[in-house]
Design a protein around this motif. Sequence first.
Motif, short mmCIF file in Angstrom:
data_model
loop_
_atom_site.label_atom_id
_atom_site.label_comp_id
_atom_site.label_asym_id
_atom_site.label_seq_id
_atom_site.Cartn_x
_atom_site.Cartn_y
_atom_site.Cartn_z
N SER A 71 -10.59 21.60 -29.96
CA SER A 71 -11.42 22.78 -30.22
C SER A 71 -12.22 23.22 -29.00
O SER A 71 -12.62 24.37 -28.90
CB SER A 71 -12.37 22.51 -31.39
OG SER A 71 -13.19 21.38 -31.13
N PHE A 72 -12.45 22.28 -28.05
CA PHE A 72 -13.21 22.62 -26.85
C PHE A 72 -12.32 22.79 -25.62
O PHE A 72 -12.83 22.94 -24.51
CB PHE A 72 -14.26 21.54 -26.56
CG PHE A 72 -15.36 21.48 -27.59
CD1 PHE A 72 -16.29 22.51 -27.71
CD2 PHE A 72 -15.46 20.39 -28.44
CE1 PHE A 72 -17.30 22.45 -28.65
CE2 PHE A 72 -16.47 20.32 -29.40
CZ PHE A 72 -17.39 21.36 -29.50
N ARG A 73 -11.00 22.74 -25.82
CA ARG A 73 -10.09 22.73 -24.67
C ARG A 73 -10.25 23.95 -23.77
O ARG A 73 -10.24 23.84 -22.55
CB ARG A 73 -8.64 22.62 -25.17
CG ARG A 73 -7.61 22.35 -24.08
CD ARG A 73 -7.74 20.94 -23.54
NE ARG A 73 -7.38 19.92 -24.50
CZ ARG A 73 -6.16 19.38 -24.59
NH1 ARG A 73 -5.21 19.76 -23.79
NH2 ARG A 73 -5.93 18.43 -25.47
N SER A 74 -10.42 25.12 -24.36
CA SER A 74 -10.55 26.33 -23.55
C SER A 74 -11.82 26.31 -22.71
O SER A 74 -11.86 26.85 -21.59
CB SER A 74 -10.53 27.58 -24.43
OG SER A 74 -11.61 27.58 -25.34
N ILE A 75 -12.86 25.68 -23.24
CA ILE A 75 -14.12 25.58 -22.49
C ILE A 75 -13.99 24.58 -21.36
O ILE A 75 -14.36 24.85 -20.21
CB ILE A 75 -15.27 25.15 -23.43
CG1 ILE A 75 -15.53 26.24 -24.48
CG2 ILE A 75 -16.54 24.87 -22.64
CD1 ILE A 75 -16.46 25.81 -25.59
N THR A 76 -13.45 23.41 -21.67
CA THR A 76 -13.39 22.35 -20.66
C THR A 76 -12.43 22.69 -19.53
O THR A 76 -12.64 22.27 -18.39
CB THR A 76 -12.99 21.01 -21.30
OG1 THR A 76 -11.72 21.16 -21.96
CG2 THR A 76 -14.03 20.58 -22.31
N ARG A 77 -11.38 23.46 -19.81
CA ARG A 77 -10.43 23.82 -18.76
C ARG A 77 -11.11 24.58 -17.62
O ARG A 77 -10.71 24.46 -16.47
CB ARG A 77 -9.30 24.67 -19.34
CG ARG A 77 -8.21 23.87 -20.02
CD ARG A 77 -7.22 24.77 -20.71
NE ARG A 77 -6.15 24.01 -21.34
CZ ARG A 77 -5.42 24.44 -22.35
NH1 ARG A 77 -5.66 25.66 -22.86
NH2 ARG A 77 -4.46 23.70 -22.86
N SER A 78 -12.12 25.36 -17.95
CA SER A 78 -12.80 26.13 -16.91
C SER A 78 -13.50 25.23 -15.91
O SER A 78 -13.72 25.62 -14.76
CB SER A 78 -13.81 27.10 -17.54
OG SER A 78 -14.85 26.40 -18.18
N TYR A 79 -13.84 23.99 -16.34
CA TYR A 79 -14.50 23.04 -15.44
C TYR A 79 -13.50 22.29 -14.56
O TYR A 79 -13.89 21.65 -13.59
CB TYR A 79 -15.36 22.06 -16.24
CG TYR A 79 -16.60 22.71 -16.80
CD1 TYR A 79 -17.79 22.72 -16.09
CD2 TYR A 79 -16.57 23.36 -18.03
CE1 TYR A 79 -18.93 23.33 -16.59
CE2 TYR A 79 -17.70 23.98 -18.54
CZ TYR A 79 -18.87 23.96 -17.82
OH TYR A 79 -19.99 24.59 -18.32
N TYR A 80 -12.22 22.36 -14.92
CA TYR A 80 -11.20 21.73 -14.09
C TYR A 80 -11.07 22.44 -12.75
O TYR A 80 -10.77 21.82 -11.73
CB TYR A 80 -9.83 21.78 -14.78
CG TYR A 80 -9.69 20.94 -16.02
CD1 TYR A 80 -10.71 20.11 -16.48
CD2 TYR A 80 -8.51 20.97 -16.76
CE1 TYR A 80 -10.55 19.35 -17.62
CE2 TYR A 80 -8.34 20.21 -17.90
CZ TYR A 80 -9.36 19.41 -18.33
OH TYR A 80 -9.21 18.65 -19.46
#
Length: 217
Positions: A71-80
């Motif tokens: 559910s948080f994948r789209s958010i965390t990807r931006s930190y990659y």
Amino acid sequence: MSASWNYVFKFIITGDAAVGKSSILIRLTDQRFLANPDPTLGVEFGSKLIEIPEEGKVIKLQCWDTAGTESFRSITRSYYRGAAGCLLVYDVTSRRSFTNARTWLADVREHADPHLSCILVGNKTDLCDEPAPAGRPREVPTEEAELWAKEEGLLFVEASAKSGQNVELAFEQAARDILDKIRRGVFDDDRSPGVKLSKPVPNSLSLEHKRSTTCCS
């Protein structure tokens, strides 16, 4: 006394939920173990200064602990994006978390810097040594994880956030790999977003740390 360092490296910590990513960050920054940390909502941030004596360098690690749920994948990807280093964490007592590490690695490679230094970290080794009922059997042999890491070009270490064993070593190994890439011109310390060159203030070294939470409101 103000801190000084030679470089700032951006790190991400990724992997399944409940593999101990937050515990690893807390162990790194606070030198303590939190038995039941709250689930990470979005990302959490922590920083730490480490010394690489043989290089004569002090590195400031800026670490982003990312949520391990879809559910948080789209958010965390931006930190990659722009990360220079990555801790890809699995639980040595959970075969599923090791299998899923392949998906996390593919995600990191799709969204992060192609030259990112990634270390595979098998966490919770302490559980294999504890007697029942607290202990749990190992489901991922060291040799299997080490072989997969080698095949994928990853660094590798097993660790315990509870005891602190090899936690700082994992970050140090990845930091050394990044420094090597800087020397070889793979990372440009002027233009690579995950690597920043600093100007240390003489005689002001202080190995400080901090930790905060970034919410996804």
